[in-house]
Design a protein around this motif. Structure first.
Motif, PDB file in Angstrom:
ATOM      1  N   ALA A  56      47.794  40.985  38.617  1.00  0.00           N
ATOM      2  CA  ALA A  56      46.465  40.733  39.514  1.00  0.00           C
ATOM      3  C   ALA A  56      45.588  40.957  38.439  1.00  0.00           C
ATOM      4  N   VAL A  71      49.312  46.295  38.593  1.00  0.00           N
ATOM      5  CA  VAL A  71      48.927  47.108  39.339  1.00  0.00           C
ATOM      6  C   VAL A  71      50.199  48.160  39.726  1.00  0.00           C
ATOM      7  N   CYS A  78      45.484  50.620  38.669  1.00  0.00           N
ATOM      8  CA  CYS A  78      45.791  49.443  37.725  1.00  0.00           C
ATOM      9  C   CYS A  78      45.911  48.968  36.410  1.00  0.00           C
ATOM     10  N   LYS A 136      54.151  44.361  39.682  1.00  0.00           N
ATOM     11  CA  LYS A 136      53.317  43.731  40.642  1.00  0.00           C
ATOM     12  C   LYS A 136      51.976  42.800  39.583  1.00  0.00           C
ATOM     13  N   GLY A 176      49.318  43.630  48.805  1.00  0.00           N
ATOM     14  CA  GLY A 176      47.716  43.772  49.201  1.00  0.00           C
ATOM     15  C   GLY A 176      47.404  42.901  50.471  1.00  0.00           C
ATOM     16  N   GLU A 200      40.497  46.040  45.465  1.00  0.00           N
ATOM     17  CA  GLU A 200      41.056  44.737  46.418  1.00  0.00           C
ATOM     18  C   GLU A 200      39.654  43.495  46.035  1.00  0.00           C
ATOM     19  N   LEU A 258      49.731  50.224  45.383  1.00  0.00           N
ATOM     20  CA  LEU A 258      47.957  49.030  44.946  1.00  0.00           C
ATOM     21  C   LEU A 258      46.949  50.283  44.586  1.00  0.00           C
ATOM     22  N   VAL A 311      47.787  40.480  45.110  1.00  0.00           N
ATOM     23  CA  VAL A 311      48.426  40.671  44.044  1.00  0.00           C
ATOM     24  C   VAL A 311      49.249  39.641  44.279  1.00  0.00           C
ATOM     25  N   ASN A 361      52.949  49.991  42.127  1.00  0.00           N
ATOM     26  CA  ASN A 361      53.444  49.554  43.163  1.00  0.00           C
ATOM     27  C   ASN A 361      52.888  50.151  44.529  1.00  0.00           C
TER      28      ASN A 361
END
Length: 335
Positions: free
Chosen positions: A4, A17, A24, A2, A326, A67, A21, A198, A19
């Motif tokens: 971002a 990121v 990071c 993932k 996300g 986020e 979330l 993401v 899994n």
């Protein structure tokens, strides 16, 4: 894996990121931005995957992933082309205005090229200068490609998909008829779109990625209430391989091209127009569709378009009911 982009300058700062979330890790030593990673994908993808593995094992420095601090994964892109893969949506809109549905729409995808010089982040407000423009949400699936050769086949197109994500493709519905009447397509009626926090590699999706389609429920809430629970894998007439090959028929596509599915749309179980969630249906992924169904059934639309203060949430869940990409969560802001 993932990926971002944290808000940083025009093109963001690339991070991998976890899994879940929650965490990071800085990926800028491998590629400073996601576009840079896509440009050198064959060289850097393995290093990014290793970094993601180290992050899962907490073997490297990491930080909380918030986020609200994320930009769109590609804050700007070389190309953004949106299709209309769910022909049910097109058929309903045309039925509501009494227009004939050309047979070609079932085997030749619709597609327009949108503005890509600046995208909204997943928590950015939707700016709206005039509510009379008819502001609408559109929950969609998107993919990001590597380089796609001119005249690519569907299989070549599928192999070029690097990442999968979600978008809120904002539309100004009341500006669309006037623009289309000019015979030259969308422009003012398509402001900046927002993207999920993401984007993920297709292998990360497991069984949720099948034959160029995202399988599973696309969740949409409007003002805190369930609005859409459509199945993104059902009623998708054109898979992403077909959409990409369509776009590449007369031109090569550069790495970082974003291709959208168009509004996700399902028929009702009886084959008719979809029903609201409150009536046992799967709901809708845009307001225009519920207004279309209201027009077909009762002669006039009833549900209003977005206005200042309205909130939109768009996400998709894994088997543990955790967001995969996300959550897009936006408030309409006047001015």
């Amino acid at each position: 894996m993932k990926l971002a982009s944290l808000k940083h300058g025009r093109d963001g700062k690339l991070v991998v990121v976890s899994n879940d979330l929650a965490w990071c890790a800085d990926a800028s030593a491998i590629a400073p931005t996601l576009q840079a990673a896509l440009d050198a994908w064959d060289r850097v993808a393995g290093d990014l995957a290793n970094l993601a593995t180290d992050l899962e094992h907490e073997a490297i420095p990491m930080m909380r992933f918030h986020e609200r601090l994320a930009a769109a994964p590609l804050p700007r892109a070389y190309q953004w082309a949106d299709g209309s893969a769910y022909v049910n949506h097109v058929a309903l809109v045309r039925q509501a205005r009494g227009a004939e549905m050309p047979d070609s729409f079932w085997h030749d995808p619709l597609m327009y090229q949108g503005g890509s010089d600046g995208f909204l982040g997943p928590r950015d407000a939707i700016p709206l200068r005039d509510e009379a423009w008819g502001c609408d949400l559109e929950a969609e699936v998107v993919v990001v490609t590597g380089d796609v050769p001119l005249g690519a086949t569907r299989d070549e197109a599928l192999a070029a998909i690097r990442l999968v994500g979600l978008t809120n493709d904002v539309s100004l519905r009341n500006l669309i008829p006037g623009e289309l009447a000019k015979g030259f397509g969308f422009f003012q009626s398509k402001p900046a779109s927002a993207f999920s926090p993401v984007f993920v590699t297709p292998d990360t999706l497991g069984d949720r990625w099948q034959d160029g389609k995202l399988v599973g429920t696309l969740m949409v809430d409007l003002n805190g209430k369930p609005f859409g629970r459509a199945d993104a894998g059902a009623d998708m007439t054109f898979d992403f391989g077909t959409l990409i090959a369509h776009a590449a028929k007369t031109r090569a596509l550069g790495a970082g091209t974003i291709i959208g599915s168009g509004t996700v749309s399902n028929r009702d179980a009886d084959g008719g127009p979809g029903k609201p969630i409150a009536e046992g249906g799967l709901g809708y992924c845009c307001i225009a569709e519920v207004r279309t169904v209201e027009t077909i059934l009762r002669g006039a639309p009833e549900t209003p378009f977005l206005k200042a203060g309205d909130t939109v949430r768009i996400w998709a869940e894994d088997e543990r009911h955790h967001p995969i990409f996300g959550t897009i969560e936006q408030t309409v802001e006047a001015g």
